[in-house]
Design a protein around this motif. Structure first.
Motif, PDB file in Angstrom:
ATOM      1  N   ALA A 165     -21.771 -11.189  -2.734  1.00 52.73           N
ATOM      2  CA  ALA A 165     -20.446 -11.126  -3.374  1.00 52.73           C
ATOM      3  C   ALA A 165     -20.250  -9.774  -4.065  1.00 52.73           C
ATOM      4  O   ALA A 165     -19.171  -9.180  -3.978  1.00 52.73           O
ATOM      5  CB  ALA A 165     -20.281 -12.273  -4.364  1.00 52.73           C
ATOM      6  N   GLN A 166     -21.283  -9.305  -4.735  1.00 54.79           N
ATOM      7  CA  GLN A 166     -21.184  -8.005  -5.407  1.00 54.79           C
ATOM      8  C   GLN A 166     -21.023  -6.877  -4.387  1.00 54.79           C
ATOM      9  O   GLN A 166     -20.225  -5.955  -4.588  1.00 54.79           O
ATOM     10  CB  GLN A 166     -22.431  -7.754  -6.276  1.00 54.79           C
ATOM     11  N   ARG A 212     -19.727  -7.123  -1.439  1.00 54.50           N
ATOM     12  CA  ARG A 212     -18.391  -7.218  -0.841  1.00 54.50           C
ATOM     13  C   ARG A 212     -17.353  -6.564  -1.731  1.00 54.50           C
ATOM     14  O   ARG A 212     -16.401  -5.960  -1.246  1.00 54.50           O
ATOM     15  CB  ARG A 212     -18.013  -8.672  -0.599  1.00 54.50           C
ATOM     16  N   GLN A 213     -17.536  -6.686  -3.039  1.00 52.64           N
ATOM     17  CA  GLN A 213     -16.605  -6.039  -3.964  1.00 52.64           C
ATOM     18  C   GLN A 213     -16.771  -4.536  -3.935  1.00 52.64           C
ATOM     19  O   GLN A 213     -15.806  -3.794  -4.010  1.00 52.64           O
ATOM     20  CB  GLN A 213     -16.820  -6.542  -5.389  1.00 52.64           C
ATOM     21  N   ASN A 214     -18.032  -4.083  -3.862  1.00 57.61           N
ATOM     22  CA  ASN A 214     -18.309  -2.648  -3.870  1.00 57.61           C
ATOM     23  C   ASN A 214     -19.655  -2.410  -3.191  1.00 57.61           C
ATOM     24  O   ASN A 214     -20.705  -2.550  -3.819  1.00 57.61           O
ATOM     25  CB  ASN A 214     -18.331  -2.105  -5.294  1.00 57.61           C
ATOM     26  N   ALA A 259     -22.123  -0.126  -4.949  1.00 57.70           N
ATOM     27  CA  ALA A 259     -22.614  -0.447  -6.293  1.00 57.70           C
ATOM     28  C   ALA A 259     -24.110  -0.170  -6.362  1.00 57.70           C
ATOM     29  O   ALA A 259     -24.847  -0.388  -5.400  1.00 57.70           O
ATOM     30  CB  ALA A 259     -22.338  -1.911  -6.622  1.00 57.70           C
ATOM     31  N   GLU A 265     -25.343  -7.906 -12.904  1.00 57.52           N
ATOM     32  CA  GLU A 265     -24.336  -8.927 -12.610  1.00 57.52           C
ATOM     33  C   GLU A 265     -24.946 -10.254 -12.181  1.00 57.52           C
ATOM     34  O   GLU A 265     -24.434 -11.310 -12.520  1.00 57.52           O
ATOM     35  CB  GLU A 265     -23.368  -8.442 -11.528  1.00 57.52           C
ATOM     36  N   TYR A 274     -22.845  -1.465   6.574  1.00 59.15           N
ATOM     37  CA  TYR A 274     -21.858  -1.105   5.567  1.00 59.15           C
ATOM     38  C   TYR A 274     -20.850  -0.213   6.257  1.00 59.15           C
ATOM     39  O   TYR A 274     -21.194   0.550   7.154  1.00 59.15           O
ATOM     40  CB  TYR A 274     -22.524  -0.363   4.402  1.00 59.15           C
ATOM     41  N   LEU A 329      -5.984  -5.255   1.890  1.00 64.61           N
ATOM     42  CA  LEU A 329      -7.250  -5.994   1.862  1.00 64.61           C
ATOM     43  C   LEU A 329      -7.862  -6.011   3.240  1.00 64.61           C
ATOM     44  O   LEU A 329      -7.156  -5.957   4.235  1.00 64.61           O
ATOM     45  CB  LEU A 329      -7.036  -7.456   1.411  1.00 64.61           C
TER      46      LEU A 329
END
Length: 139
Positions: free
Chosen positions: A10-11, A13-15, A18, A26, A50, A138
């Motif tokens: 999930a992290q 997917r957001q960035n 990161a 997180e 990625y 998106l």
């Protein structure tokens, strides 16, 4: 996969850029644990790569969705026509007024028009409705 793997994904997917430290903070794991989990997710092809996703306005060319109605009993009878067009990115059978949604990405508007005209000549095709993509926020 456990809740930590899902949280890491999930992290990402957001960035996807990161830092491991930020992800570790997180999800509540150490940096080394997150690093190992990411490596395992990559090695087992859960994470296959990625990528950079550009907005439509930054991409070369043009994209469009075509709503297509056909007269065949099955969508699979029509799909080979679309496989033969290299600019066809995806083809979905859908419910509603149309039978198929086809995503096309062409180098130019002229090429998009040529593809649409070609599809229009296929005997099995009843109707085409074209939606040119102006922007993407998106996905």
């Amino acid at each position: 996969m456990d809740k930590f793997d899902h949280a890491i994904i999930a992290q990402l997917r957001q960035n996807a850029r990161a830092s491991v430290s930020a992800i570790a903070d997180e999800v509540g794991l150490s940096r080394s644990a997150v690093t190992e989990r990411i490596k395992k997710l990559e090695s087992t092809n859960v994470i296959r790569g990625y990528q950079v996703m550009l907005s439509e306005s930054q991409k070369e060319g043009v994209a469009a969705y075509l709503e297509i109605q056909h007269k065949r009993a099955r969508c699979t009878d029509v799909v080979p026509h679309f496989r033969a067009i290299p600019e066809v990115i995806s083809c979905y059978g859908v419910t509603g007024e149309c039978d198929l949604i086809v995503l096309i990405r062409a180098d130019t508007m002229r090429r998009l028009h040529e593809i649409r005209e070609h599809i229009d000549t296929i005997d099995d095709i009843i109707k085409i409705k074209t939606h040119v993509v102006l922007n993407q926020w998106l996905g």
